[in-house]
Design a protein around this motif. Structure first.
Motif, PDB file in Angstrom:
ATOM      1  N   PRO A 110      12.810   7.673  -3.753  1.00 25.47           N
ATOM      2  CA  PRO A 110      11.922   8.826  -3.602  1.00 25.47           C
ATOM      3  C   PRO A 110      10.569   8.571  -4.248  1.00 25.47           C
ATOM      4  O   PRO A 110      10.496   8.092  -5.391  1.00 25.47           O
ATOM      5  N   GLU A 111       9.501   8.905  -3.539  1.00 23.76           N
ATOM      6  CA  GLU A 111       8.169   8.548  -4.029  1.00 23.76           C
ATOM      7  C   GLU A 111       7.876   9.120  -5.411  1.00 23.76           C
ATOM      8  O   GLU A 111       7.386   8.399  -6.302  1.00 23.76           O
ATOM      9  N   ALA A 112       8.157  10.398  -5.612  1.00 26.22           N
ATOM     10  CA  ALA A 112       7.855  11.013  -6.900  1.00 26.22           C
ATOM     11  C   ALA A 112       8.626  10.328  -8.033  1.00 26.22           C
ATOM     12  O   ALA A 112       8.091  10.128  -9.129  1.00 26.22           O
ATOM     13  N   THR A 113       9.868   9.950  -7.764  1.00 28.13           N
ATOM     14  CA  THR A 113      10.674   9.263  -8.774  1.00 28.13           C
ATOM     15  C   THR A 113      10.084   7.909  -9.107  1.00 28.13           C
ATOM     16  O   THR A 113       9.939   7.540 -10.285  1.00 28.13           O
ATOM     17  N   GLN A 114       9.717   7.143  -8.086  1.00 35.93           N
ATOM     18  CA  GLN A 114       9.193   5.810  -8.329  1.00 35.93           C
ATOM     19  C   GLN A 114       7.841   5.867  -9.032  1.00 35.93           C
ATOM     20  O   GLN A 114       7.550   5.057  -9.908  1.00 35.93           O
ATOM     21  N   ARG A 115       7.020   6.831  -8.661  1.00 37.48           N
ATOM     22  CA  ARG A 115       5.720   6.963  -9.336  1.00 37.48           C
ATOM     23  C   ARG A 115       5.883   7.408 -10.780  1.00 37.48           C
ATOM     24  O   ARG A 115       5.104   7.010 -11.657  1.00 37.48           O
ATOM     25  N   LEU A 130       0.064  -0.693  -5.034  1.00 38.90           N
ATOM     26  CA  LEU A 130       1.351  -0.104  -5.395  1.00 38.90           C
ATOM     27  C   LEU A 130       1.888   0.607  -4.165  1.00 38.90           C
ATOM     28  O   LEU A 130       1.250   1.533  -3.655  1.00 38.90           O
ATOM     29  N   ARG A 131       3.061   0.183  -3.675  1.00 39.07           N
ATOM     30  CA  ARG A 131       3.580   0.791  -2.451  1.00 39.07           C
ATOM     31  C   ARG A 131       5.012   1.289  -2.617  1.00 39.07           C
ATOM     32  O   ARG A 131       5.971   0.536  -2.445  1.00 39.07           O
ATOM     33  N   PRO A 132       5.205   2.563  -2.987  1.00 35.81           N
ATOM     34  CA  PRO A 132       6.525   3.166  -2.822  1.00 35.81           C
ATOM     35  C   PRO A 132       6.760   3.389  -1.322  1.00 35.81           C
ATOM     36  O   PRO A 132       6.024   4.138  -0.679  1.00 35.81           O
ATOM     37  N   THR A 133       7.759   2.740  -0.774  1.00 38.04           N
ATOM     38  CA  THR A 133       7.939   2.777   0.678  1.00 38.04           C
ATOM     39  C   THR A 133       8.211   4.177   1.209  1.00 38.04           C
ATOM     40  O   THR A 133       7.867   4.490   2.352  1.00 38.04           O
ATOM     41  N   CYS A 134       8.829   5.033   0.389  1.00 39.02           N
ATOM     42  CA  CYS A 134       9.165   6.372   0.870  1.00 39.02           C
ATOM     43  C   CYS A 134       7.961   7.298   0.948  1.00 39.02           C
ATOM     44  O   CYS A 134       8.101   8.463   1.336  1.00 39.02           O
ATOM     45  N   THR A 135       6.778   6.786   0.593  1.00 37.58           N
ATOM     46  CA  THR A 135       5.552   7.516   0.909  1.00 37.58           C
ATOM     47  C   THR A 135       5.522   7.840   2.400  1.00 37.58           C
ATOM     48  O   THR A 135       5.042   8.902   2.817  1.00 37.58           O
ATOM     49  N   TRP A 136       6.024   6.913   3.198  1.00 38.87           N
ATOM     50  CA  TRP A 136       6.041   7.063   4.654  1.00 38.87           C
ATOM     51  C   TRP A 136       7.351   7.662   5.164  1.00 38.87           C
ATOM     52  O   TRP A 136       7.470   7.952   6.348  1.00 38.87           O
ATOM     53  N   PHE A 140      11.324   3.796   6.179  1.00 38.00           N
ATOM     54  CA  PHE A 140      10.460   2.638   5.955  1.00 38.00           C
ATOM     55  C   PHE A 140      10.866   1.837   4.723  1.00 38.00           C
ATOM     56  O   PHE A 140      10.136   0.953   4.275  1.00 38.00           O
ATOM     57  N   SER A 141      12.048   2.145   4.169  1.00 41.98           N
ATOM     58  CA  SER A 141      12.576   1.355   3.057  1.00 41.98           C
ATOM     59  C   SER A 141      12.844  -0.075   3.512  1.00 41.98           C
ATOM     60  O   SER A 141      13.027  -0.353   4.698  1.00 41.98           O
ATOM     61  N   LYS A 142      12.875  -0.978   2.537  1.00 46.42           N
ATOM     62  CA  LYS A 142      13.220  -2.366   2.857  1.00 46.42           C
ATOM     63  C   LYS A 142      14.600  -2.418   3.525  1.00 46.42           C
ATOM     64  O   LYS A 142      15.474  -1.638   3.165  1.00 46.42           O
ATOM     65  N   PRO A 143      14.735  -3.261   4.541  1.00 45.42           N
ATOM     66  CA  PRO A 143      13.871  -4.384   4.936  1.00 45.42           C
ATOM     67  C   PRO A 143      12.807  -4.066   5.987  1.00 45.42           C
ATOM     68  O   PRO A 143      12.283  -4.994   6.613  1.00 45.42           O
ATOM     69  N   HIS A 144      12.473  -2.790   6.212  1.00 41.74           N
ATOM     70  CA  HIS A 144      11.417  -2.478   7.175  1.00 41.74           C
ATOM     71  C   HIS A 144      10.144  -3.250   6.802  1.00 41.74           C
ATOM     72  O   HIS A 144       9.773  -3.330   5.623  1.00 41.74           O
ATOM     73  N   PRO A 145       9.433  -3.793   7.782  1.00 40.51           N
ATOM     74  CA  PRO A 145       8.297  -4.666   7.473  1.00 40.51           C
ATOM     75  C   PRO A 145       7.007  -3.956   7.090  1.00 40.51           C
ATOM     76  O   PRO A 145       6.057  -4.618   6.643  1.00 40.51           O
ATOM     77  N   ARG A 146       6.918  -2.627   7.221  1.00 42.25           N
ATOM     78  CA  ARG A 146       5.617  -1.975   7.071  1.00 42.25           C
ATOM     79  C   ARG A 146       4.955  -2.272   5.727  1.00 42.25           C
ATOM     80  O   ARG A 146       3.752  -2.581   5.674  1.00 42.25           O
ATOM     81  N   ALA A 147       5.692  -2.164   4.633  1.00 45.25           N
ATOM     82  CA  ALA A 147       5.093  -2.415   3.322  1.00 45.25           C
ATOM     83  C   ALA A 147       4.652  -3.874   3.177  1.00 45.25           C
ATOM     84  O   ALA A 147       3.605  -4.153   2.580  1.00 45.25           O
ATOM     85  N   PHE A 148       5.438  -4.778   3.717  1.00 45.52           N
ATOM     86  CA  PHE A 148       5.071  -6.198   3.634  1.00 45.52           C
ATOM     87  C   PHE A 148       3.804  -6.486   4.434  1.00 45.52           C
ATOM     88  O   PHE A 148       2.955  -7.275   4.014  1.00 45.52           O
ATOM     89  N   LEU A 149       3.658  -5.832   5.574  1.00 40.52           N
ATOM     90  CA  LEU A 149       2.443  -5.986   6.371  1.00 40.52           C
ATOM     91  C   LEU A 149       1.227  -5.462   5.608  1.00 40.52           C
ATOM     92  O   LEU A 149       0.135  -6.051   5.664  1.00 40.52           O
ATOM     93  N   GLU A 150       1.398  -4.364   4.893  1.00 40.51           N
ATOM     94  CA  GLU A 150       0.299  -3.824   4.091  1.00 40.51           C
ATOM     95  C   GLU A 150      -0.145  -4.829   3.029  1.00 40.51           C
ATOM     96  O   GLU A 150      -1.340  -5.038   2.804  1.00 40.51           O
ATOM     97  N   LEU A 151       0.811  -5.444   2.373  1.00 36.40           N
ATOM     98  CA  LEU A 151       0.475  -6.418   1.335  1.00 36.40           C
ATOM     99  C   LEU A 151      -0.146  -7.670   1.931  1.00 36.40           C
ATOM    100  O   LEU A 151      -1.030  -8.286   1.325  1.00 36.40           O
ATOM    101  N   GLU A 152       0.295  -8.068   3.110  1.00 38.59           N
ATOM    102  CA  GLU A 152      -0.324  -9.210   3.782  1.00 38.59           C
ATOM    103  C   GLU A 152      -1.793  -8.939   4.068  1.00 38.59           C
ATOM    104  O   GLU A 152      -2.653  -9.810   3.887  1.00 38.59           O
ATOM    105  N   ALA A 153      -2.109  -7.731   4.508  1.00 35.33           N
ATOM    106  CA  ALA A 153      -3.503  -7.381   4.771  1.00 35.33           C
ATOM    107  C   ALA A 153      -4.319  -7.440   3.484  1.00 35.33           C
ATOM    108  O   ALA A 153      -5.463  -7.929   3.468  1.00 35.33           O
ATOM    109  N   ALA A 154      -3.741  -6.966   2.383  1.00 31.51           N
ATOM    110  CA  ALA A 154      -4.448  -6.982   1.110  1.00 31.51           C
ATOM    111  C   ALA A 154      -4.647  -8.400   0.596  1.00 31.51           C
ATOM    112  O   ALA A 154      -5.648  -8.699  -0.072  1.00 31.51           O
ATOM    113  N   ALA A 155      -3.708  -9.295   0.900  1.00 31.83           N
ATOM    114  CA  ALA A 155      -3.799 -10.673   0.413  1.00 31.83           C
ATOM    115  C   ALA A 155      -4.825 -11.509   1.160  1.00 31.83           C
ATOM    116  O   ALA A 155      -5.240 -12.561   0.683  1.00 31.83           O
TER     117      ALA A 155
END
Length: 227
Positions: A110-115, A130-136, A140-155
């Motif tokens: 849960p986003e609030a918990t992780q934050r 910082l990407r808590p996946t449940c923001t979405w 979108f929890s792992k292994p969903h690729p969305r968070a990894f794609l976000e980090l790839e763009a940032a890198a």
């Protein structure tokens, strides 16, 4: 960029559980007059039954475990202000790396918990992303690729590393996307199941983040500014 998981990677998840049990112990004592709820939860946790800790503790205290009661306890557990600290090796690692390398964090729950955990640990300044996946949403929890794609763009094309603990979900997506995958195997971690197949396996395992850079260099990773 080096990207970290949170629970059982930078701190021990059991510490969050014990912190939550203490909060619920006070709540149950105040609302019912019954003592011992927190200790009963810890006993269930130690026996590997943490998913049923609330039900078992309520039953032992002869208190109702109806859906309304359980929902209230879960909400208090997830929203309490956690009493947790970074593992010593995690603190050293973040201090070393954040000085010269962008860092990221991908965490489920849960986003609030992780934050709240991130705030309690005081680690936000160390991370570029910082990407808590449940923001979405939980889908979108792992292994969903969305968070990894976000980090790839940032890198922006830089090599990526994911450091995490759970072989059932943490490594399959970064591996297929060409990341380095490192499993941290801490004493006291919750998720100890082996990877179900090669696709879910990390490239290497470490017991402490003090060994992270040396392990990565052994796999061919080149530190920033070198090579």
């Amino acid at each position: 960029m080096i990207v970290f998981d949170l629970d059982d990677t930078l701190y021990l998840e059991r510490d969050f559980a014990f912190s939550g049990y203490a909060t619920l112990d006070a709540h149950v004592r105040e609302t019912t007059g019954r003592a011992g709820f927190g200790e009963l939860c810890r006993e269930a946790f130690a026996a590997g039954r943490h998913r049923h800790a609330f039900d078992e503790a309520l039953a032992a205290l002869d208190l109702p475990a109806d859906p309304e009661t359980i929902t209230k306890l879960v909400a208090l557990y997830r929203t309490h202000v956690p009493n947790i600290v970074l593992c010593g090796d995690a603190r050293r690692c973040l201090t070393r790396l954040a000085a010269h390398l962008p860092l990221g964090l991908i965490t489920d729950g849960p986003e609030a918990t992780q934050r709240a955990k991130i705030a309690a640990l005081g680690i936000a300044p160390s991370f570029a992303v910082l990407r808590p996946t449940c923001t979405w949403g939980p889908e979108f929890s792992k292994p969903h690729p969305r968070a990894f794609l976000e980090l790839e763009a940032a890198a922006e094309g830089a090599p990526l590393v994911y450091v995490a603990d759970n072989a059932l979900k943490d490594f399959v997506t970064p591996r297929v996307r060409g990341w380095y995958a490192i499993q941290i195997c801490r004493d006291g971690r919750l998720h100890t199941a082996p990877p179900p197949d090669k696709a879910h396996s990390p490239h290497a395992q470490i017991e402490t983040l003090d060994a992270l850079e040396g392990t990565l260099q052994g796999l061919g990773w080149t530190p920033p500014g070198k090579g």
